[in-house]
Design an enzyme around this catalytic site. Structure first.
Site, mmCIF file in Angstrom:
data_model
loop_
_atom_site.group_PDB
_atom_site.id
_atom_site.type_symbol
_atom_site.label_atom_id
_atom_site.label_comp_id
_atom_site.label_asym_id
_atom_site.label_seq_id
_atom_site.Cartn_x
_atom_site.Cartn_y
_atom_site.Cartn_z
ATOM 1 N N SER A 1 80.672 73.909 113.161
ATOM 2 C CA SER A 1 80.272 73.881 111.753
ATOM 3 C C SER A 1 81.086 74.892 110.959
ATOM 4 O O SER A 1 81.452 75.956 111.472
ATOM 5 C CB SER A 1 78.784 74.246 111.686
ATOM 6 O OG SER A 1 78.424 74.610 110.384
ATOM 7 N N TYR B 1 71.093 79.304 114.003
ATOM 8 C CA TYR B 1 71.845 78.044 114.016
ATOM 9 C C TYR B 1 73.350 78.314 113.997
ATOM 10 O O TYR B 1 74.095 77.875 114.869
ATOM 11 C CB TYR B 1 71.455 77.161 112.824
ATOM 12 C CG TYR B 1 72.438 76.027 112.615
ATOM 13 C CD1 TYR B 1 72.363 74.867 113.379
ATOM 14 C CD2 TYR B 1 73.461 76.123 111.668
ATOM 15 C CE1 TYR B 1 73.279 73.844 113.212
ATOM 16 C CE2 TYR B 1 74.387 75.101 111.497
ATOM 17 C CZ TYR B 1 74.294 73.966 112.276
ATOM 18 O OH TYR B 1 75.212 72.959 112.118
ATOM 19 N N LYS C 1 76.355 77.976 117.078
ATOM 20 C CA LYS C 1 77.624 77.236 117.008
ATOM 21 C C LYS C 1 78.782 78.169 117.366
ATOM 22 O O LYS C 1 79.707 77.796 118.096
ATOM 23 C CB LYS C 1 77.831 76.664 115.599
ATOM 24 C CG LYS C 1 76.843 75.580 115.215
ATOM 25 C CD LYS C 1 77.105 74.278 115.972
ATOM 26 C CE LYS C 1 76.153 73.170 115.566
ATOM 27 N NZ LYS C 1 76.302 71.952 116.399
#
Lengths: 351, 351
Positions: free
Chosen positions: A135, A160, A164
């Site tokens: 991301s 989150y 990643k």
């Protein structure tokens, strides 16, 4: 050599996954989908997930789907033993950025440990081509714009984003240890739009701007809250990089075609490279829908930045991919999906 | 209230773990050890691990030991259901730094996922006091000396160091989500020495300087290779921060006594704060052992730094802990262990 090229797509029923699956079939590959609907309600029609039926209608073929959790190593082992995968497109994971703050254990477990299970299976079963859905959030607060792949990473604020980033670092180490593996890290910017059929698209409960805009357009929400109107951007609202989800899916196909046997790790931004503000998006959606979209400017959100958009030239140079869809299509496709499926798959079971 | 205070010690038979277990008993706690001997050969005497028998001899008590892997969540669940733990001292993990480069998947799985299992069990069973064995290696190449806890982290080069860094970040996020948890991250510098009984100590196959020095002193290796003699240090050889393993163990006891019900995360360097070069260590060991330790200066190792030592005042200020043992004791204790157990626990089964 078999004429069937199996590609494992983890998270293959999700918004991005479903569009990748369709493009894989279009390009002659045979996707094998695993998913447990962790991010969405599993709407079914006669026992089959609606999203699978919708994809099958688009590609006019039966799809292979297994209800397998990436945390279940032994089920993954059986799957890898059953199919001889040419490549793995690993998308499965938890994705609600703000939720992750309250559920760090779950996010790290599913995202990081889930990925380790996939990678371990690949090693044990001799599969060495991998694409991972990273991301743009790994860049944290942009230090310069547009953000190219050389921009520093790791300044992520949420579990989150950190998950990643950790996975990227783990895959870098895997690449050093497994020199014949081909690994691609795609750093997604903001996917929007839907397949032109209007049959598949993003769950309208997704907590991103365009899902919200579409919900206002359709009259299910009274107005849009625009977080921050005093950013240093052309109209004061936040600028992001939106990319049509079908274009994004085609980036994976371009990569798949170029997997070599040389080995190594590559990182590509998957964005449009274009700047688009909240109000640009509102206007685009008003035009596509013919509806007025009321909005209110409210305070900025903690941790949000004014502008974030990619330099997406590297993937263009190296893989020959560039976004083909224009903004009009993006809005029209999103509107078609939204209009036909105001509650997503949930209440729109019959095709 | 029960008069038994159970403390879970994961990795409790290892070098650091065994010394912590002994000090826990000395301080009136009841350690519950889990370990699978992942970093060492499991030497047994009549079916019982020798290291357990040795610890029992020191504390003159039977110890609780379970052969449980931190990757086995259901076995951990049973354990947490059986004992009502006051705190968890989480040491278990893979630790061979250079090995980790070739085995990244295993290192991340055991260290990161293993920790997630422990933390998940704690949450499910209402245990909210945790100490984690991090490492000075999270600081990467020192940007200034001595290294205090405010020094930047994350510049780690090996999967081992990165796994420690990732776990620290994960525990920071856990601390934000679970506000009543007390979490302490201990950043260990270089533990050396042994319990004064000479009954427990570090596996002589460990790939660190002092294990090697001791092996040369005892005549099992012909000479020591000193990696780099031209560093900017007082004698040109690499400077590190060595801390007596019993002092290090006592740091955990000091922390345990100070766990509050306030919640929050604390980070402490666990080092002596003293600078000691390779040749200082060689001379100290020569004196303690009465043996000549031949050495050869060879090229620097890739990635090694000239100097790395801690500012260890924060833990002194906040927990009242400071290292009590002097260097002479460190060498004498190491030599006693090494002399009595030239092959560690492996061939020294009878007590």
């Amino acid at each position: 050599m078999s004429d069937v090229t199996y590609i494992l797509v983890t998270g293959g029923v999700g918004y991005i996954g479903s569009h990748i699956v369709v493009e894989l079939v279009n390009a002659g590959y045979t996707p094998v989908i695993i998913d447990i609907f962790a991010n969405a309600v599993k709407a079914t029609d006669n026992g089959r997930p609606v999203v699978i039926e919708r994809m099958e209608k688009i590609v006019d073929k039966q799809l292979i789907y297994h209800d397998i959790d990436i945390l279940n190593k032994s089920a993954l082992d059986d799957l890898f033993a059953k199919y001889s995968f040419y490549a793995v497109i690993h998308l499965a994971g938890l994705k609600a950025m703000r939720e992750s703050i309250n559920m760090p254990i779950e996010f790290y477990k599913v995202n990081v440990f889930g990925t380790l299970n996939i990678v371990e299976c690949m090693k044990e079963h001799g599969v060495n081509n991998l694409m991972f859905s990273s991301s743009g959030s790994v860049y944290g607060t942009p230090q310069y714009l547009p953000i190219d792949e050389k921009h520093a990473v790791g300044g992520c604020l949420t579990p989150y984003g950190k998950s990643k980033y950790f996975i990227e670092e783990i895959l870098r180490d895997v690449s050093k240890a497994e020199k014949n593996w081909n690994i691609i890290l795609f750093r997604y910017f903001n996917p929007v739009g839907s397949h032109k059929s209007g049959l598949i698209g993003e769950d309208p409960r997704a907590t991103n701007l365009m899902s919200y805009v579409a919900q206002v357009a359709i009259g299910r929400k009274p107005h849009l809250s625009v977080f921050g109107g005093d950013y240093d951007t052309h109209d004061g609202t936040g600028v992001r990089d939106y990319v049509h989800v079908v274009d994004l899916a085609l980036g994976h196909i371009a990569a798949l075609k170029q997997f070599t046997t040389k080995g190594g790790l590559k990182i590509y931004n998957l964005g449009s490279g274009k700047e688009c503000s909240v109000l640009d998006m509102v206007r685009g959606m008003e035009k596509a829908s013919g509806k007025k979209i009321p909005y209110k400017i409210v305070d900025r959100k903690d941790g949000d930045v004014g502008s974030s958009y990619s330099d997406a030239t590297l993937i263009q140079t190296e893989l020959g991919w560039k976004p083909e869809k224009n903004y009009e299509e993006m809005f029209e496709d999103l509107w078609r999906w939204q209009k036909n499926n105001p509650e997503g798959y949930e209440t729109a079971n019959s095709i």
